[in-house]
Write a protein that holds these residues in place. Structure first.
Motif, PDB file in Angstrom:
ATOM      1  N   VAL A  20      17.789 -24.882 189.053  1.00 45.70           N
ATOM      2  CA  VAL A  20      17.308 -24.067 187.943  1.00 45.70           C
ATOM      3  C   VAL A  20      15.955 -23.451 188.297  1.00 45.70           C
ATOM      4  O   VAL A  20      15.161 -24.056 189.015  1.00 45.70           O
ATOM      5  N   GLU A  21      15.720 -22.266 187.801  1.00 38.84           N
ATOM      6  CA  GLU A  21      14.433 -21.608 187.974  1.00 38.84           C
ATOM      7  C   GLU A  21      13.575 -21.893 186.732  1.00 38.84           C
ATOM      8  O   GLU A  21      13.958 -21.529 185.619  1.00 38.84           O
ATOM      9  N   VAL A  22      12.447 -22.572 186.952  1.00 43.12           N
ATOM     10  CA  VAL A  22      11.536 -22.921 185.859  1.00 43.12           C
ATOM     11  C   VAL A  22      10.438 -21.858 185.815  1.00 43.12           C
ATOM     12  O   VAL A  22       9.828 -21.543 186.835  1.00 43.12           O
ATOM     13  N   ARG A  23      10.210 -21.321 184.625  1.00 46.76           N
ATOM     14  CA  ARG A  23       9.192 -20.286 184.438  1.00 46.76           C
ATOM     15  C   ARG A  23       8.028 -20.836 183.629  1.00 46.76           C
ATOM     16  O   ARG A  23       8.236 -21.517 182.623  1.00 46.76           O
ATOM     17  N   ARG A  24       6.833 -20.537 184.091  1.00 49.48           N
ATOM     18  CA  ARG A  24       5.622 -20.860 183.334  1.00 49.48           C
ATOM     19  C   ARG A  24       4.944 -19.541 183.004  1.00 49.48           C
ATOM     20  O   ARG A  24       4.815 -18.679 183.869  1.00 49.48           O
ATOM     21  N   ALA A  25       4.514 -19.387 181.765  1.00 47.20           N
ATOM     22  CA  ALA A  25       3.853 -18.150 181.358  1.00 47.20           C
ATOM     23  C   ALA A  25       2.739 -18.479 180.369  1.00 47.20           C
ATOM     24  O   ALA A  25       2.902 -19.347 179.511  1.00 47.20           O
ATOM     25  N   ILE A  26       1.638 -17.777 180.523  1.00 47.25           N
ATOM     26  CA  ILE A  26       0.564 -17.905 179.540  1.00 47.25           C
ATOM     27  C   ILE A  26       1.093 -17.318 178.236  1.00 47.25           C
ATOM     28  O   ILE A  26       1.782 -16.295 178.237  1.00 47.25           O
ATOM     29  N   ALA A  27       0.772 -17.954 177.136  1.00 44.21           N
ATOM     30  CA  ALA A  27       1.334 -17.583 175.839  1.00 44.21           C
ATOM     31  C   ALA A  27       1.118 -16.107 175.500  1.00 44.21           C
ATOM     32  O   ALA A  27       1.958 -15.491 174.856  1.00 44.21           O
ATOM     33  N   ASP A  28      -0.001 -15.510 175.956  1.00 46.20           N
ATOM     34  CA  ASP A  28      -0.244 -14.095 175.651  1.00 46.20           C
ATOM     35  C   ASP A  28       0.521 -13.153 176.575  1.00 46.20           C
ATOM     36  O   ASP A  28       0.436 -11.937 176.447  1.00 46.20           O
ATOM     37  N   GLY A  29       1.262 -13.713 177.544  1.00 51.50           N
ATOM     38  CA  GLY A  29       2.084 -12.908 178.432  1.00 51.50           C
ATOM     39  C   GLY A  29       1.339 -12.291 179.606  1.00 51.50           C
ATOM     40  O   GLY A  29       1.904 -11.528 180.379  1.00 51.50           O
ATOM     41  N   GLN A  73       9.408 -21.008 189.672  1.00 54.30           N
ATOM     42  CA  GLN A  73       9.654 -21.952 190.756  1.00 54.30           C
ATOM     43  C   GLN A  73      11.068 -22.487 190.592  1.00 54.30           C
ATOM     44  O   GLN A  73      11.497 -22.784 189.480  1.00 54.30           O
ATOM     45  N   THR A  74      11.767 -22.619 191.702  1.00 53.73           N
ATOM     46  CA  THR A  74      13.126 -23.138 191.659  1.00 53.73           C
ATOM     47  C   THR A  74      13.103 -24.627 191.997  1.00 53.73           C
ATOM     48  O   THR A  74      12.425 -25.044 192.935  1.00 53.73           O
ATOM     49  N   TYR A  75      13.845 -25.398 191.204  1.00 52.72           N
ATOM     50  CA  TYR A  75      13.937 -26.842 191.399  1.00 52.72           C
ATOM     51  C   TYR A  75      15.395 -27.245 191.511  1.00 52.72           C
ATOM     52  O   TYR A  75      16.277 -26.639 190.906  1.00 52.72           O
TER      53      TYR A  75
END
Length: 158
Positions: free
Chosen positions: A123-132, A138-140
């Motif tokens: 799965v590809e995990v996405r991290r994003a700052i709340a304001d975009g 990153q793929t795990y």
């Protein structure tokens, strides 16, 4: 004498009706309690019905809700191979504290490679700052084992 005999019959009939009503109420309550118990179990029991569902629920509990107790319901009893996920969460928390921001975690579709009693889920995990303003992906790969329901036993960055 007939009045007394009739009264006695009415009392017996009244008692019989009351006993039947009480018995019916007891049966209804017992049935209702059984239904409530099954509904409660279904609502609170963790869903580990398939490898991708177990990984999805683990990620939600561990990275989104940050609830270690709930995440353990989806992990193997010995989850030493999940240190990669521990490091990811610590990094997210450190960045949030350092920059006074909120980081949102999400993921895309989960790909399952299943074999007898074991699976790899990617799965590809996405991290994003709340304001975009910033995000990263990153793929795990997760090792998932069927131990009376699917459980996450290992995580590796691909």
């Amino acid at each position: 004498m007939t009045a007394l005999g009739g009264s006695n019959t009415q009392v017996r009939t009244g008692r019989l009706v009351l006993m039947l009503i009480a018995g019916a109420l007891v049966l209804l309550c017992a049935g209702g309690a059984g239904v409530a118990l099954v509904a409660y179990r279904d609502a609170t029991e963790p869903d580990r019905s398939s490898p991708d569902v177990a990984v999805d629920n683990y990620l939600r509990a561990f990275l989104v809700d940050r609830n270690d107790t709930r995440a353990q319901l989806y992990a193997c009893r010995t989850s030493a191979q999940l240190t990669v996920m521990d490091a990811l969460r610590r990094d997210i928390e450190a960045r949030e504290a350092e920059h006074s921001i909120k980081i949102m975690v999400s993921w895309g579709s989960l790909t399952v490679d299943e074999r007898a009693g074991r699976s790899d889920v990617t799965v590809e995990v996405r991290r994003a700052i709340a304001d975009g303003s910033e995000s990263d992906r990153q793929t795990y790969r997760f090792d998932v084992v069927d131990e009376n329901g699917w459980r996450v036993c290992g995580a590796y960055r691909v």
